[in-house]
Design a protein around this motif. Structure first.
Motif, PDB file in Angstrom:
ATOM      1  N   VAL A   8      39.434  -1.433 -15.989  1.00  0.00           N
ATOM      2  CA  VAL A   8      39.982  -1.180 -14.659  1.00  0.00           C
ATOM      3  C   VAL A   8      40.822  -2.357 -14.183  1.00  0.00           C
ATOM      4  CG1 VAL A   8      38.102   0.356 -14.006  1.00  0.00           C
ATOM      5  CG2 VAL A   8      37.882  -2.106 -13.576  1.00  0.00           C
ATOM      6  N   ASP A   9      41.603  -2.111 -13.115  1.00  0.00           N
ATOM      7  CA  ASP A   9      42.306  -3.209 -12.466  1.00  0.00           C
ATOM      8  C   ASP A   9      41.404  -3.801 -11.381  1.00  0.00           C
ATOM      9  OD1 ASP A   9      42.439  -1.550 -10.200  1.00  0.00           O
ATOM     10  OD2 ASP A   9      44.529  -1.003 -10.525  1.00  0.00           O
ATOM     11  N   GLU A  10      41.937  -4.688 -10.589  1.00  0.00           N
ATOM     12  CA  GLU A  10      41.116  -5.378  -9.590  1.00  0.00           C
ATOM     13  C   GLU A  10      40.619  -4.443  -8.482  1.00  0.00           C
ATOM     14  OE1 GLU A  10      45.489  -5.961  -8.541  1.00  0.00           O
ATOM     15  OE2 GLU A  10      44.212  -6.040 -10.339  1.00  0.00           O
ATOM     16  N   THR A  11      41.198  -3.239  -8.361  1.00  0.00           N
ATOM     17  CA  THR A  11      40.718  -2.276  -7.369  1.00  0.00           C
ATOM     18  C   THR A  11      39.811  -1.215  -8.005  1.00  0.00           C
ATOM     19  OG1 THR A  11      42.547  -0.684  -7.567  1.00  0.00           O
ATOM     20  CG2 THR A  11      42.885  -2.588  -6.112  1.00  0.00           C
ATOM     21  N   LEU A  12      39.430  -1.422  -9.263  1.00  0.00           N
ATOM     22  CA  LEU A  12      38.519  -0.555 -10.014  1.00  0.00           C
ATOM     23  C   LEU A  12      39.140   0.787 -10.391  1.00  0.00           C
ATOM     24  CD1 LEU A  12      35.087  -1.286  -8.267  1.00  0.00           C
ATOM     25  CD2 LEU A  12      36.159  -2.430 -10.214  1.00  0.00           C
ATOM     26  N   ILE A  13      40.468   0.824 -10.492  1.00  0.00           N
ATOM     27  CA  ILE A  13      41.186   1.984 -11.004  1.00  0.00           C
ATOM     28  C   ILE A  13      41.454   1.775 -12.494  1.00  0.00           C
ATOM     29  CG2 ILE A  13      43.356   3.264 -10.932  1.00  0.00           C
ATOM     30  CD1 ILE A  13      41.560   3.916  -8.607  1.00  0.00           C
ATOM     31  N   PRO A  14      41.144   2.761 -13.348  1.00  0.00           N
ATOM     32  CA  PRO A  14      41.382   2.603 -14.785  1.00  0.00           C
ATOM     33  C   PRO A  14      42.837   2.290 -15.109  1.00  0.00           C
ATOM     34  CG  PRO A  14      39.997   4.509 -14.393  1.00  0.00           C
ATOM     35  CD  PRO A  14      40.478   4.044 -13.045  1.00  0.00           C
ATOM     36  N   THR A  15      43.007   1.452 -16.121  1.00  0.00           N
ATOM     37  CA  THR A  15      44.352   1.104 -16.576  1.00  0.00           C
ATOM     38  C   THR A  15      44.970   2.208 -17.424  1.00  0.00           C
ATOM     39  OG1 THR A  15      43.512   0.061 -18.591  1.00  0.00           O
ATOM     40  CG2 THR A  15      43.708  -1.337 -16.616  1.00  0.00           C
ATOM     41  N   GLY A  16      44.162   3.151 -17.876  1.00  0.00           N
ATOM     42  CA  GLY A  16      44.611   4.217 -18.760  1.00  0.00           C
ATOM     43  C   GLY A  16      44.226   3.990 -20.203  1.00  0.00           C
ATOM     44  N   LYS A  17      43.745   2.800 -20.522  1.00  0.00           N
ATOM     45  CA  LYS A  17      43.354   2.474 -21.886  1.00  0.00           C
ATOM     46  C   LYS A  17      41.897   2.860 -22.141  1.00  0.00           C
ATOM     47  CE  LYS A  17      46.502  -1.501 -22.227  1.00  0.00           C
ATOM     48  NZ  LYS A  17      46.591  -2.966 -22.450  1.00  0.00           N
TER      49      LYS A  17
ATOM     50  N   PHE B 104      36.048  -8.138 -11.909  1.00  0.00           N
ATOM     51  CA  PHE B 104      36.619  -7.048 -11.116  1.00  0.00           C
ATOM     52  C   PHE B 104      35.507  -6.194 -10.493  1.00  0.00           C
ATOM     53  CE2 PHE B 104      40.858  -6.816 -13.675  1.00  0.00           C
ATOM     54  CZ  PHE B 104      41.384  -7.834 -12.888  1.00  0.00           C
ATOM     55  N   GLY B 105      34.470  -5.897 -11.262  1.00  0.00           N
ATOM     56  CA  GLY B 105      33.422  -5.004 -10.794  1.00  0.00           C
ATOM     57  C   GLY B 105      32.285  -5.688 -10.066  1.00  0.00           C
ATOM     58  N   GLY B 106      32.280  -7.017 -10.056  1.00  0.00           N
ATOM     59  CA  GLY B 106      31.126  -7.731  -9.522  1.00  0.00           C
ATOM     60  C   GLY B 106      29.897  -7.508 -10.374  1.00  0.00           C
ATOM     61  N   GLY B 107      30.119  -7.190 -11.648  1.00  0.00           N
ATOM     62  CA  GLY B 107      29.074  -6.776 -12.581  1.00  0.00           C
ATOM     63  C   GLY B 107      29.527  -5.487 -13.233  1.00  0.00           C
ATOM     64  N   PHE B 108      28.598  -4.707 -13.727  1.00  0.00           N
ATOM     65  CA  PHE B 108      28.950  -3.433 -14.357  1.00  0.00           C
ATOM     66  C   PHE B 108      29.173  -2.367 -13.293  1.00  0.00           C
ATOM     67  CE2 PHE B 108      26.224  -5.545 -17.593  1.00  0.00           C
ATOM     68  CZ  PHE B 108      27.196  -5.699 -18.589  1.00  0.00           C
ATOM     69  N   ASP B 109      30.367  -1.808 -13.284  1.00  0.00           N
ATOM     70  CA  ASP B 109      30.718  -0.682 -12.424  1.00  0.00           C
ATOM     71  C   ASP B 109      31.897   0.017 -13.074  1.00  0.00           C
ATOM     72  OD1 ASP B 109      30.961   1.140 -10.415  1.00  0.00           O
ATOM     73  OD2 ASP B 109      31.633  -0.269  -8.868  1.00  0.00           O
ATOM     74  N   HIS B 110      31.642   0.589 -14.257  1.00  0.00           N
ATOM     75  CA  HIS B 110      32.691   1.093 -15.122  1.00  0.00           C
ATOM     76  C   HIS B 110      32.289   2.433 -15.734  1.00  0.00           C
ATOM     77  CE1 HIS B 110      33.511  -3.225 -14.875  1.00  0.00           C
ATOM     78  NE2 HIS B 110      34.736  -2.991 -15.302  1.00  0.00           N
TER      79      HIS B 110
ATOM     80  N   ALA C 291      39.148   1.192 -24.286  1.00  0.00           N
ATOM     81  CA  ALA C 291      38.943  -0.079 -24.976  1.00  0.00           C
ATOM     82  C   ALA C 291      37.615  -0.081 -25.731  1.00  0.00           C
ATOM     83  CB  ALA C 291      38.975  -1.226 -23.976  1.00  0.00           C
ATOM     84  N   PRO C 292      37.580  -0.671 -26.930  1.00  0.00           N
ATOM     85  CA  PRO C 292      36.305  -0.759 -27.657  1.00  0.00           C
ATOM     86  C   PRO C 292      35.337  -1.710 -26.956  1.00  0.00           C
ATOM     87  CG  PRO C 292      38.030  -1.991 -28.794  1.00  0.00           C
ATOM     88  CD  PRO C 292      38.705  -1.252 -27.684  1.00  0.00           C
TER      89      PRO C 292
ATOM     90  N   SER D 239      31.148   3.981 -27.656  1.00  0.00           N
ATOM     91  CA  SER D 239      31.795   2.870 -28.355  1.00  0.00           C
ATOM     92  C   SER D 239      33.067   2.415 -27.646  1.00  0.00           C
ATOM     93  CB  SER D 239      32.116   3.263 -29.794  1.00  0.00           C
ATOM     94  OG  SER D 239      32.893   4.449 -29.835  1.00  0.00           O
ATOM     95  N   LYS D 240      33.439   3.133 -26.552  1.00  0.00           N
ATOM     96  CA  LYS D 240      34.618   2.746 -25.777  1.00  0.00           C
ATOM     97  C   LYS D 240      34.311   2.871 -24.287  1.00  0.00           C
ATOM     98  CE  LYS D 240      37.948   4.284 -29.292  1.00  0.00           C
ATOM     99  NZ  LYS D 240      39.079   5.200 -29.590  1.00  0.00           N
ATOM    100  N   TYR D 241      35.106   2.183 -23.487  1.00  0.00           N
ATOM    101  CA  TYR D 241      35.024   2.320 -22.040  1.00  0.00           C
ATOM    102  C   TYR D 241      36.432   2.277 -21.468  1.00  0.00           C
ATOM    103  CZ  TYR D 241      35.846  -2.720 -21.145  1.00  0.00           C
ATOM    104  OH  TYR D 241      36.399  -3.983 -21.053  1.00  0.00           O
ATOM    105  N   THR D 242      36.550   2.537 -20.148  1.00  0.00           N
ATOM    106  CA  THR D 242      37.865   2.547 -19.521  1.00  0.00           C
ATOM    107  C   THR D 242      38.008   1.301 -18.641  1.00  0.00           C
ATOM    108  OG1 THR D 242      36.969   3.994 -17.777  1.00  0.00           O
ATOM    109  CG2 THR D 242      38.149   5.055 -19.577  1.00  0.00           C
TER     110      THR D 242
END
Length: 364
Positions: free
Chosen positions: A218-227, A257-263, A229-230, A213-216
């Motif tokens: 990312v910023d534009e370099t695909l590093i998680p923001t720390g949040k 950011f991911g060019g699609g799903f890459d999370h 998110a639902p 129900s949540k994911y992390t």
């Protein structure tokens, strides 16, 4: 022990390409696991790579559903290093700016993904020769000792990965590791799947469910923001099964950011921390093949082959087109050594790193 199929071609490939990159290339072999149902899994001790997974469709027709190559040379020299089928680490996924601080000391790692560190570095676990023992027709153990400061990481790390194929068409991956110094560790299996068959076009019609129900974000370099998110109300909501391609082109910053799903998705865990939890289910309507994944890990990285572009040609001789395969990498979260609010990935002396992921194959 069975050696790599097309042995002569493989030896020629290695002799032509290794040139010190793989110091003991003569010991590279291919091992076949086969169960009573006729399912086969092929594994090489180079990178602990799963080179092939052959399973039936709803009519009993067998097909190889794992992307990969026929020749070791192609794994060694692949364009863009897609990590087909490999065990990646010592830290799978990304570490921001190639560094982390542990016990007051800052460690520098290779920046092999822009400004970030990815999948263990320049010569990660996917690019070394493991010691392999085929315990039975359905089980293989692979061991590797990573030296202190190998790829910049602290500690001499002993790693064992076990692949077990059951008669219920389950592929069980068990991880075990110990260290003599505190070190981050995050191992994962990086097989690309196409349930229609490798080389059989894109995977956008595959129907995916993620128990998260949540994911992390990312910023534009695909590093998680720390949040955390639902996913509700976003393209990242796979809590009910839907085609992978349904929302992939939506106007959403994270997709850009991911060019699609890459999370990384945060699994809705049930029970104790080390118990298996249902993580994902994939159904391919044309073949009827089903893949279900359960894991002891807290997260799963869903990657849908955004960087595949047809330049790589696989085992069937067909190019791997854009989004021609997907990965579901069970894991701890990316950049955890730099994210104090994420579950810890630090292994200490006297402790054991243990993790299990089960890939269940069936049809409907």
């Amino acid at each position: 022990m069975k050696t790599f199929s097309l042995l002569t071609a493989v030896v020629l490939c290695l002799a032509a390409s290794a040139q010190g990159e793989v110091e003991d290339f003569d010991s590279i072999k291919l091992y076949t696991l086969k169960n009573n149902a006729g399912m086969t899994v092929k594994v090489t001790n180079y990178g602990a790579i799963i080179t092939s997974i052959t399973v039936p469709d709803r009519n009993g027709k067998m097909a190889d559903i794992a992307l990969g190559y026929n020749c070791v040379e192609d794994y060694i020299n692949a364009v863009d290093k897609p990590y087909f089928g490999a065990i990646v680490g010592r830290y799978g996924n990304r570490i921001a700016k190639g560094q982390f601080t542990l016990n007051g000391k800052t460690y520098s790692l290779a920046k092999n993904n822009g400004e970030n560190h990815l999948h263990g570095g320049i010569i990660g676990l996917d690019k070394v020769v493991w010691e392999a023992t085929q315990v039975s027709p359905t089980k293989i153990e692979l061991n590797y000792r990573a030296k202190d400061r190998e790829e910049g990481y602290p500690g001499n790390l002993k790693i064992k990965v076990t692949y077990t194929l059951t008669n219920k068409n389950q592929l069980i991956v068990d991880y075990l590791a110990t260290t003599d110094k505190a070190t981050p560790i995050n191992l994962t299996q990086h097989t690309y799947f196409n349930l229609k068959g490798e080389g059989a076009g894109n995977i956008l019609d595959h129907e995916l469910m993620l128990n998260a129900s949540k994911y992390t974000p990312v910023d534009e370099t695909l590093i998680p923001t720390g949040k955390l998110a639902p996913v509700a109300g976003t393209p990242f909501d796979f809590t009910s099964s839907k085609p992978i391609g349904r929302d992939i082109n939506k106007d959403h910053q994270q997709l850009k950011f991911g060019g699609g799903f890459d999370h990384n998705w945060v699994l809705d865990k049930s029970g104790k921390e080390n118990q298996l939890t249902r993580a994902a289910k994939v159904f391919e309507p044309e073949s009827g093949r089903v893949l279900e994944i359960s894991t002891t890990e807290p997260g799963i990285q869903f990657y849908c082959g955004n960087f595949l572009d047809g330049r790589l040609t696989g085992k069937s001789g067909k190019p791997y087109v854009h989004r021609g395969g997907f990965c579901l990498e069970t894991q701890h979260f990316p950049d955890s050594p730099n994210q104090p609010n994420f579950p810890s990935t630090i292994l200490k002396p006297g402790e054991e790193y243990k993790s299990t992921t089960v890939f269940q194959f069936s049809t409907k």
